[in-house]
Design a protein around this motif. Structure first.
Motif, PDB file in Angstrom:
ATOM      1  N   ARG A   7      36.934  -2.066   2.677  1.00 18.46           N
ATOM      2  CA  ARG A   7      38.074  -2.488   1.875  1.00 18.46           C
ATOM      3  C   ARG A   7      38.143  -1.681   0.591  1.00 18.46           C
ATOM      4  NH1 ARG A   7      39.832  -6.250  -2.270  1.00 18.46           N
ATOM      5  NH2 ARG A   7      37.695  -6.368  -3.010  1.00 18.46           N
ATOM      6  N   LEU A   8      37.003  -1.499  -0.082  1.00 15.50           N
ATOM      7  CA  LEU A   8      36.990  -0.799  -1.349  1.00 15.50           C
ATOM      8  C   LEU A   8      37.399   0.652  -1.194  1.00 15.50           C
ATOM      9  CD1 LEU A   8      33.767  -2.229  -3.042  1.00 15.50           C
ATOM     10  CD2 LEU A   8      36.141  -2.773  -3.588  1.00 15.50           C
ATOM     11  N   ASP A   9      37.063   1.288  -0.067  1.00 13.95           N
ATOM     12  CA  ASP A   9      37.416   2.680   0.138  1.00 13.95           C
ATOM     13  C   ASP A   9      38.921   2.889   0.139  1.00 13.95           C
ATOM     14  OD1 ASP A   9      34.700   3.498   2.434  1.00 13.95           O
ATOM     15  OD2 ASP A   9      34.783   3.430   0.248  1.00 13.95           O
ATOM     16  N   ARG A  10      39.687   1.875   0.442  1.00 11.36           N
ATOM     17  CA  ARG A  10      41.143   1.993   0.483  1.00 11.36           C
ATOM     18  C   ARG A  10      41.790   1.459  -0.787  1.00 11.36           C
ATOM     19  NH1 ARG A  10      40.113  -0.215   5.650  1.00 11.36           N
ATOM     20  NH2 ARG A  10      40.988  -2.210   4.998  1.00 11.36           N
ATOM     21  N   THR A  11      41.001   1.005  -1.732  1.00  8.55           N
ATOM     22  CA  THR A  11      41.521   0.394  -2.942  1.00  8.55           C
ATOM     23  C   THR A  11      41.610   1.431  -4.061  1.00  8.55           C
ATOM     24  OG1 THR A  11      40.467  -1.691  -2.313  1.00  8.55           O
ATOM     25  CG2 THR A  11      41.173  -1.471  -4.600  1.00  8.55           C
ATOM     26  N   PRO A  12      42.730   1.476  -4.808  1.00 11.92           N
ATOM     27  CA  PRO A  12      42.848   2.424  -5.923  1.00 11.92           C
ATOM     28  C   PRO A  12      41.686   2.281  -6.894  1.00 11.92           C
ATOM     29  CG  PRO A  12      44.966   1.381  -5.479  1.00 11.92           C
ATOM     30  CD  PRO A  12      43.954   0.666  -4.630  1.00 11.92           C
ATOM     31  N   LEU A  13      41.274   3.394  -7.479  1.00 14.35           N
ATOM     32  CA  LEU A  13      40.104   3.400  -8.352  1.00 14.35           C
ATOM     33  C   LEU A  13      40.246   2.444  -9.524  1.00 14.35           C
ATOM     34  CD1 LEU A  13      37.343   4.510  -9.075  1.00 14.35           C
ATOM     35  CD2 LEU A  13      38.474   6.483 -10.134  1.00 14.35           C
ATOM     36  N   GLY A  14      41.424   2.411 -10.136  1.00  8.47           N
ATOM     37  CA  GLY A  14      41.619   1.503 -11.258  1.00  8.47           C
ATOM     38  C   GLY A  14      41.391   0.056 -10.876  1.00  8.47           C
ATOM     39  N   GLN A  15      41.847  -0.315  -9.688  1.00 10.01           N
ATOM     40  CA  GLN A  15      41.654  -1.690  -9.227  1.00 10.01           C
ATOM     41  C   GLN A  15      40.195  -1.961  -8.921  1.00 10.01           C
ATOM     42  OE1 GLN A  15      44.452  -3.053  -6.259  1.00 10.01           O
ATOM     43  NE2 GLN A  15      43.061  -4.652  -5.547  1.00 10.01           N
ATOM     44  N   ARG A  16      39.500  -0.954  -8.375  1.00 10.59           N
ATOM     45  CA  ARG A  16      38.078  -1.131  -8.090  1.00 10.59           C
ATOM     46  C   ARG A  16      37.290  -1.335  -9.377  1.00 10.59           C
ATOM     47  NH1 ARG A  16      36.914   3.976  -4.327  1.00 10.59           N
ATOM     48  NH2 ARG A  16      34.755   3.285  -4.623  1.00 10.59           N
ATOM     49  N   ILE A  17      37.652  -0.605 -10.423  1.00 13.38           N
ATOM     50  CA  ILE A  17      36.979  -0.783 -11.708  1.00 13.38           C
ATOM     51  C   ILE A  17      37.293  -2.160 -12.270  1.00 13.38           C
ATOM     52  CG2 ILE A  17      36.891   0.044 -14.102  1.00 13.38           C
ATOM     53  CD1 ILE A  17      37.472   2.865 -12.974  1.00 13.38           C
ATOM     54  N   ALA A  18      38.558  -2.578 -12.179  1.00 16.57           N
ATOM     55  CA  ALA A  18      38.934  -3.911 -12.648  1.00 16.57           C
ATOM     56  C   ALA A  18      38.170  -4.992 -11.883  1.00 16.57           C
ATOM     57  CB  ALA A  18      40.445  -4.121 -12.492  1.00 16.57           C
ATOM     58  N   ASP A  19      38.031  -4.810 -10.570  1.00 10.66           N
ATOM     59  CA  ASP A  19      37.299  -5.792  -9.763  1.00 10.66           C
ATOM     60  C   ASP A  19      35.850  -5.908 -10.221  1.00 10.66           C
ATOM     61  OD1 ASP A  19      39.557  -6.252  -8.252  1.00 10.66           O
ATOM     62  OD2 ASP A  19      38.914  -5.045  -6.544  1.00 10.66           O
ATOM     63  N   ALA A  20      35.223  -4.747 -10.494  1.00  9.59           N
ATOM     64  CA  ALA A  20      33.821  -4.759 -10.911  1.00  9.59           C
ATOM     65  C   ALA A  20      33.647  -5.420 -12.272  1.00  9.59           C
ATOM     66  CB  ALA A  20      33.282  -3.329 -10.947  1.00  9.59           C
TER      67      ALA A  20
END
Length: 222
Positions: A7-20
């Motif tokens: 799932r994370l591989d398909r998620t925009p980087l900004g959103q992945r950082i926000a999620d973390a």
């Protein structure tokens, strides 16, 4: 590769950082009042300013961050009732979905839920896999309700509730499996209201557990 990493591989980087960052805030690893400079976050994630700026803007919009007037983002206070209300509201929506699945009584859906539950029970010793299976079980119930408006509402709330609670709290896995068994039994028997109540309480109790965990860590829940 795990379901989470796919799932994370398909998620925009900004959103992945926000999620973390959101994850760290919700589990008390970033305490209220902590300053987050863009350069600091860039260094942590090894990225440029643009996705970091997007992440900080998103978290500010969601209420997890606020500005200090000096160009820094600051972790906003966590409030007990905000955490509990997020889980309670999502629990109500999950309950609506579960009731509809029970009332529809689709044999294929019932068989799939039973299989997913069995898979999660078999993964009780693997917290990562159990957390992934738990998330997918709940998502499939919501999808089986066949309501676009319900899915949109759940997506809006999902950012507040970490999808990997069981990874953080593996001691909850057995309880989650027991509660899933009760929910699925009610669904299979066509007892819609009971299934809805069980699902609502299942999700809401996770919120109360998270609050108790944060209080034990000494996080000030104003």
């Amino acid at each position: 590769m795990s379901l989470t990493s796919e799932r994370l591989d398909r998620t925009p980087l900004g959103q992945r950082i926000a999620d973390a960052l959101r994850h760290d805030i919700l589990f008390g690893r970033l305490a209220p009042g902590t300053k987050l400079a863009q350069t600091q976050v860039c260094e942590r994630f090894g990225t440029s300013r643009m996705p970091v700026r997007d992440a900080l803007r998103q978290l500010t919009y969601e209420g997890f961050l606020t500005g200090d007037g000096g160009g820094h983002s600051v972790v906003a206070p966590l409030r007990r009732h905000d955490i509990e209300d997020s889980f309670l509201i999502e629990g109500q929506l999950h309950g609506i979905a579960t009731r509809r699945v029970a009332e529809r009584g689709d044999p294929a859906h019932l068989a799939e839920l039973a299989e997913r539950h069995a898979q999660m029970c078999g993964a009780a010793e693997d917290a990562q896999l159990a957390a992934d299976l738990n998330w997918h079980l709940h998502r499939r119930i919501n999808q089986m309700a066949q309501s676009r408006r319900l899915i949109v509402a759940l997506r809006a709330l999902a950012v507040t509730i970490p999808r990997d609670l069981l990874l953080e709290f593996p001691q909850w896995i057995d309880r989650a499996n027991d509660e899933h068994a009760q929910i699925i039994a009610a669904v299979a028997a066509g007892r819609g209201e009971q299934a809805a109540d069980l699902m609502r309480d299942h999700v809401a109790e996770a919120g109360r557990d998270l609050v108790r965990y944060l209080e034990k860590k000494g996080v000030d829940l104003t």
